[in-house]
Enzyme design. Structure first.
Site, PDB file in Angstrom:
ATOM      1  N   TYR A 172     -58.787 -28.200  -2.067  1.00  5.81           N
ATOM      2  CA  TYR A 172     -59.593 -28.901  -3.067  1.00  5.81           C
ATOM      3  C   TYR A 172     -58.685 -29.783  -3.932  1.00  5.81           C
ATOM      4  CZ  TYR A 172     -62.413 -29.684  -7.240  1.00  5.81           C
ATOM      5  OH  TYR A 172     -63.068 -30.258  -8.306  1.00  5.81           O
TER       6      TYR A 172
ATOM      7  N   GLU B 199     -70.247 -28.215 -12.759  1.00  6.22           N
ATOM      8  CA  GLU B 199     -69.456 -27.989 -13.978  1.00  6.22           C
ATOM      9  C   GLU B 199     -70.288 -27.233 -15.003  1.00  6.22           C
ATOM     10  OE1 GLU B 199     -66.393 -28.298 -14.640  1.00  6.22           O
ATOM     11  OE2 GLU B 199     -65.631 -29.588 -13.050  1.00  6.22           O
TER      12      GLU B 199
ATOM     13  N   TRP C 268     -63.560 -22.234 -12.045  1.00  3.35           N
ATOM     14  CA  TRP C 268     -63.980 -23.215 -11.047  1.00  3.35           C
ATOM     15  C   TRP C 268     -63.841 -22.646  -9.638  1.00  3.35           C
ATOM     16  CZ3 TRP C 268     -67.092 -26.733  -9.855  1.00  3.35           C
ATOM     17  CH2 TRP C 268     -66.919 -27.502  -8.707  1.00  3.35           C
TER      18      TRP C 268
END
Length: 214
Positions: A28, A50, A58
């Site tokens: 990522y 988010e 995350w």
């Protein structure tokens, strides 16, 4: 976390240390985070995820991303805008995602607000990129200390306030700055990260979308 904010991988490359050299997190970091995005569907997906991340890591959201995509029609906001009570209950029963009623309802609400934003500006991309910070608003040297000390910025606060006025929810200034970092509106790969130069090159070559009201 290292004192410099850089972690050297087994491939010998330096990276922002938050990716912890975990395979999925490293991919990522290397392949997505910070690379400029002008696709409306990806922008909407990220701002929604988010919001779901609030109070979580995350990495937790990243590992559930495919389940989120399945639950929310690939984050096609025209489709999500049609969701009703049955869809809310379906999502609340989906063990693959974060089952938070407020955040699910927020995603549906924000899809409708995204339609309005697109009608006004021509695209979500045109709206968000019109708020790209100028060089004078950016640090001369992007270090771990600078990033750690600035979880929000004047620009993220401005966007947050504007979106809230437009009826968006779960779009606080910290959430918006994380969105800006991930979508490449700023390059916050720190000095010493092998991705910093790559991302800067992509940003320099990007054709910025401009508002074109429908």
């Amino acid at each position: 976390m290292t004192t410099t904010g850089i972690m050297i991988g087994d491939d010998g490359l330096g990276r922002c240390a938050w990716q912890s050299n975990l395979d999925d997190y490293r991919r990522y970091h290397d392949e997505e985070w910070g690379r400029p995005v002008v696709n409306d569907q990806r922008l909407f997906e990220k701002i929604c995820l988010e919001g779901f991340q609030s109070g979580l890591s995350w990495l937790t959201i990243l590992r559930k991303r495919e389940a989120f995509r399945a639950a929310f029609a690939g984050f096609d906001f025209d489709k999500v805008a049609t969701f009703g009570d049955a869809d809310i209950e379906r999502c609340l029963g989906d063990t693959g995602i974060v089952r938070h009623r407020g955040k699910i309802v927020s995603t549906i609400n924000n899809a409708r607000r995204a339609q309005e934003l697109k009608a006004e500006f021509g695209s979500l991309a045109a709206y968000f990129w019109s708020h790209e910070p100028g060089a004078n608003e950016r640090p001369a040297f992007v270090s771990y200390e600078v990033i750690a000390a600035n979880p929000t910025t004047p620009t993220s606060t401005l966007i947050s306030k504007d979106l809230k006025k437009r009826g968006w929810t779960f779009v606080g200034p910290t959430t918006i700055y994380a969105f800006m970092q991930a979508m490449g509106l700023v390059n916050d790969h720190i000095e010493g990260c092998h991705c910093r130069g790559v991302v800067e090159g992509l940003r320099q070559g990007l054709s910025r979308p401009v508002p074109q009201p429908a």
